[in-house]
Design an enzyme around this catalytic site. Structure first.
Site, PDB file in Angstrom:
ATOM      1  N   GLU A   1       0.868  -1.178   0.000  1.00  0.00           N
ATOM      2  CA  GLU A   1       0.000   0.000   0.000  1.00  0.00           C
ATOM      3  C   GLU A   1       0.907   1.232   0.000  1.00  0.00           C
ATOM      4  O   GLU A   1       1.248   1.786   1.028  1.00  0.00           O
ATOM      5  CB  GLU A   1      -0.938  -0.012   1.203  1.00  0.00           C
TER       6      GLU A   1
ATOM      7  N   HIS B   1     -10.063   0.520  -0.951  1.00  0.00           N
ATOM      8  CA  HIS B   1     -11.090   0.958   0.025  1.00  0.00           C
ATOM      9  C   HIS B   1     -11.838   2.203  -0.478  1.00  0.00           C
ATOM     10  O   HIS B   1     -11.694   3.302   0.041  1.00  0.00           O
ATOM     11  CB  HIS B   1     -10.540   1.147   1.442  1.00  0.00           C
TER      12      HIS B   1
ATOM     13  N   ASP C   1      -9.208  -4.495   5.813  1.00  0.00           N
ATOM     14  CA  ASP C   1      -8.261  -3.425   6.147  1.00  0.00           C
ATOM     15  C   ASP C   1      -7.987  -3.450   7.652  1.00  0.00           C
ATOM     16  O   ASP C   1      -7.791  -2.408   8.279  1.00  0.00           O
ATOM     17  CB  ASP C   1      -8.800  -2.057   5.710  1.00  0.00           C
TER      18      ASP C   1
END
Length: 383
Positions: free
Chosen positions: A129, A216, A273
């Site tokens: 990420e 997300h 997450d």
């Protein structure tokens, strides 16, 4: 030796069937409504339960007291066991943007664990990420972000991972990112766009260049405006998959329904997450180098910025059913075959087709996880 899972309703080709499931040598062998187990075979009675494919979480930062960025080899086993008890049978460890040294160390520790899946979920690979993310939309990311894509660095990380970086999140507005996406894909990495305030055209350039998903969605992301649809408009209009954190905090239940209505169930991916606090009480935790405070199950930085979740896949499944009123069979693709497709693992996992891994979750009538099988082996829960 075979394992016969009998008496339940088995999820096959998008619907539930009253049949049995047969596992052999870690794989799905087939279906049989009239079992004939051999002397050495095992029989699992799933009467009154649902028999579904194992859940796949492609975006998680840890759980049960372990933060992926600080994890050692044995820590990954701890996370994996906890995940397995929650219905997750395969996962990617999401490495938060960090120093090059710490990122490389985390890759090496994850790699040391891969393939060692005794009594825990299978670590399929790594999700990076960052670090090519917008500082304006960094969310809980620490300030180790790079202002241009460094392909040599990605290649270095992929070499350290022996090709096991499967997924990477980038921000379209970072100079050079749209052009770099084909090169990142060429390294065997599926690309998602997120942590972004990118305009519509730039986001579409990334999607046309091969970005397959949005990270997300609607979180750490500029939202759609009627005159400036932006990254959110591009993700909604395109065939890109949309990750969704369905904890009722990151997305309102109505927003979950809206996303499913627009994208269709076949383009939605449920993620957790989750951070190290998943499965544990409220308190003080870490997310990479950041301090996180969890209150009433809600994880935030000291300044109030939401910092991941305490969600599990098992709870997310129940939430999505409750939020949408849809059936178990209708929502399962979000947890199984869709995430497998995002990272190119759908030939191995994501459904109960013969020849795929024997990853199975047994759910009770209220959709709670009763038992989990990974590669044909029943997970033994620790006390």
């Amino acid at each position: 030796m075979r394992t016969w899972i009998t008496g339940g309703q088995v999820y096959i080709a998008g619907h539930m069937e009253n049949t049995g499931l047969v596992l052999k040598d870690g794989k799905v062998e087939g279906f049989c409504s009239s079992p004939a187990p051999g002397e050495k075979d095992q029989v699992y009675d799933a009467a009154g339960a649902y028999v579904v494919p194992g859940f796949i979480d492609i975006h998680t930062h840890g759980g049960f007291g372990i933060d992926v960025n600080a994890a050692c080899k044995d820590d990954f086993e701890t996370i994996g066991h906890f995940f397995a008890t929650q219905g997750t049978t395969s996962w990617l460890c999401s490495i938060l943007t960090d120093t090059q040294e710490q990122t490389t160390k985390c890759i090496e520790e994850a790699l040391a664990h891969m393939g060692d899946h005794k009594n825990c979920a299978s670590l399929m690979g790594i999700h990076l990420e960052g670090p090519f993310l917008s500082s304006e939309y960094k969310g809980a990311m620490p300030e180790y972000l790079l202002k241009t894509p460094d392909l040599a660095l990605v290649e270095k990380y992929q070499q350290a991972a022996q090709g096991n970086i499967r997924y990477m999140t980038v921000s379209p507005e970072v100079a050079g990112v749209p052009k770099a996406i084909p090169d990142i894909k060429a390294l065997g990495i599926a690309v998602a766009i997120g942590h972004s305030g990118a305009d519509y055209e730039t986001a579409w350039r990334c999607i046309r260049n091969g970005a397959v998903a949005g990270t997300h969605v609607m979180n750490a992301m500029k939202l759609m405006h009627q005159h400036f649809p932006g990254i959110m408009g591009a993700l909604l209009e395109s065939d890109a998959y949309c990750e969704a954190i369905c904890d009722g905090r990151h997305l309102h239940p109505g927003t979950v329904r809206f996303l499913i209505k627009v994208k269709g169930m076949d383009r939605m991916v449920a993620i957790t997450d989750s951070i190290m606090a998943a499965g544990l009480p409220d308190g003080n935790y870490k997310l990479g180098v950041n301090d996180v405070i969890v209150t009433d199950g809600d994880a935030k930085l000291k300044d109030g910025t939401r910092a991941g979740s305490t969600l599990t896949t098992g709870q997310a499944l129940k939430n999505v059913i409750r939020f949408t009123g849809k059936t178990l069979a209708q929502v399962l693709p979000m947890f199984t075959i869709n995430p497998a497709k995002v990272v190119g693992a759908d030939r191995k996992v994501g459904s109960l087709e013969p020849g795929k891994d024997g990853d199975v979750v047994i759910l009770d009538q209220k959709f709670s996880v009763k038992d989990t099988f990974i590669k044909g082996e029943k997970i033994i829960k620790r006390r």
